[in-house]
Design a protein around this motif. Structure first.
Motif, PDB file in Angstrom:
ATOM      1  N   PRO A 164      37.068  84.285 -15.259  1.00 46.92           N
ATOM      2  CA  PRO A 164      37.893  84.024 -14.080  1.00 46.92           C
ATOM      3  C   PRO A 164      37.015  84.845 -12.839  1.00 46.92           C
ATOM      4  N   ALA A 165      37.786  84.925 -11.482  1.00 46.56           N
ATOM      5  CA  ALA A 165      36.128  86.051 -11.120  1.00 46.56           C
ATOM      6  C   ALA A 165      36.520  86.947 -10.739  1.00 46.56           C
ATOM      7  N   CYS A 212      34.314  90.385 -16.708  1.00 47.82           N
ATOM      8  CA  CYS A 212      33.846  89.123 -17.862  1.00 47.82           C
ATOM      9  C   CYS A 212      32.419  88.621 -17.542  1.00 47.82           C
ATOM     10  N   THR A 213      32.247  88.690 -15.860  1.00 47.40           N
ATOM     11  CA  THR A 213      31.144  87.330 -16.479  1.00 47.40           C
ATOM     12  C   THR A 213      30.060  89.129 -16.782  1.00 47.40           C
ATOM     13  N   ASP A 272      23.694  81.448 -20.444  1.00 48.80           N
ATOM     14  CA  ASP A 272      22.939  81.452 -19.687  1.00 48.80           C
ATOM     15  C   ASP A 272      23.280  81.250 -18.370  1.00 48.80           C
ATOM     16  N   ASP A 273      24.480  80.726 -18.222  1.00 51.03           N
ATOM     17  CA  ASP A 273      24.634  81.077 -17.082  1.00 51.03           C
ATOM     18  C   ASP A 273      26.533  80.808 -16.596  1.00 51.03           C
ATOM     19  N   CYS A 274      26.713  82.204 -15.679  1.00 49.97           N
ATOM     20  CA  CYS A 274      27.997  82.340 -15.510  1.00 49.97           C
ATOM     21  C   CYS A 274      28.635  81.609 -14.133  1.00 49.97           C
ATOM     22  N   LEU A 275      30.050  81.100 -13.984  1.00 46.00           N
ATOM     23  CA  LEU A 275      30.320  80.148 -12.908  1.00 46.00           C
ATOM     24  C   LEU A 275      31.742  80.654 -12.484  1.00 46.00           C
ATOM     25  N   ALA A 276      32.285  81.874 -11.795  1.00 47.33           N
ATOM     26  CA  ALA A 276      33.673  82.195 -11.901  1.00 47.33           C
ATOM     27  C   ALA A 276      34.600  80.503 -11.361  1.00 47.33           C
ATOM     28  N   LYS A 277      35.588  80.893 -11.502  1.00 52.49           N
ATOM     29  CA  LYS A 277      36.800  80.217 -11.490  1.00 52.49           C
ATOM     30  C   LYS A 277      37.451  80.873  -9.954  1.00 52.49           C
ATOM     31  N   PRO A 278      37.986  80.591  -9.248  1.00 51.11           N
ATOM     32  CA  PRO A 278      37.186  79.115  -8.682  1.00 51.11           C
ATOM     33  C   PRO A 278      36.004  78.385  -8.226  1.00 51.11           C
ATOM     34  N   PHE A 279      35.880  77.093  -8.765  1.00 48.50           N
ATOM     35  CA  PHE A 279      34.477  76.566  -8.197  1.00 48.50           C
ATOM     36  C   PHE A 279      34.776  75.582  -7.721  1.00 48.50           C
TER      37      PHE A 279
END
Length: 133
Positions: free
Chosen positions: A89-90, A94-95, A104-111
């Motif tokens: 989550p954004a 958490c990230t 290796d990478d994080c992409l926070a929601k929403p994306f």
């Protein structure tokens, strides 16, 4: 990508709707998807699914913390270096926890779907177009 078969992505997501959407995006992007469900059997799936190019993990189900899952994957003798893309989550906390656990990478929601596929491509196919994980 091999001409014989598409690169496989192990997809772990608690939310069934999101899992279906992500699977459609991945298949549309030329990947094969192994359904990791809610994460309970992720390491076992890694061991039995053959070569996996990437693990995409949204949130796991009851009884399994995603950070614990990331750490367990990293300890796996056969798949400890498989790239992991976390979809937290954004929330910076958490990230940070996911990154500390070895993703290796994080992409926070929403994306945006295009950003998701770009990150998947970069991690799953690092030699394509000069990408490096």
């Amino acid at each position: 990508m091999s001409s014989a078969s598409p690169d496989k992505i192990l997809l772990v997501a608690k939310d069934r709707t999101l899992r279906t959407l992500l699977e459609r995006l991945l298949v549309g992007g030329g990947f094969a998807v192994v359904d990791g469900g809610t994460g309970a059997d992720t390491v076992a799936l890694l061991e039995s699914a053959g070569p996996i190019a990437l693990v995409v993990c949204e949130r796991t189900g009851p009884g399994l913390d995603e950070v614990a899952l990331f750490e367990e994957i990293r300890r796996s003798p056969g798949h400890g270096r498989v790239p992991i893309l976390a979809l937290p989550p954004a929330d910076p906390e958490c990230t940070a926890r996911a990154l500390e656990a070895g993703v290796d990478d994080c992409l926070a929601k929403p994306f945006h779907p295009k950003e998701f596929l770009t990150r998947v491509e970069r991690l799953a196919r690092p030699t394509a177009r000069g990408n490096t994980p």
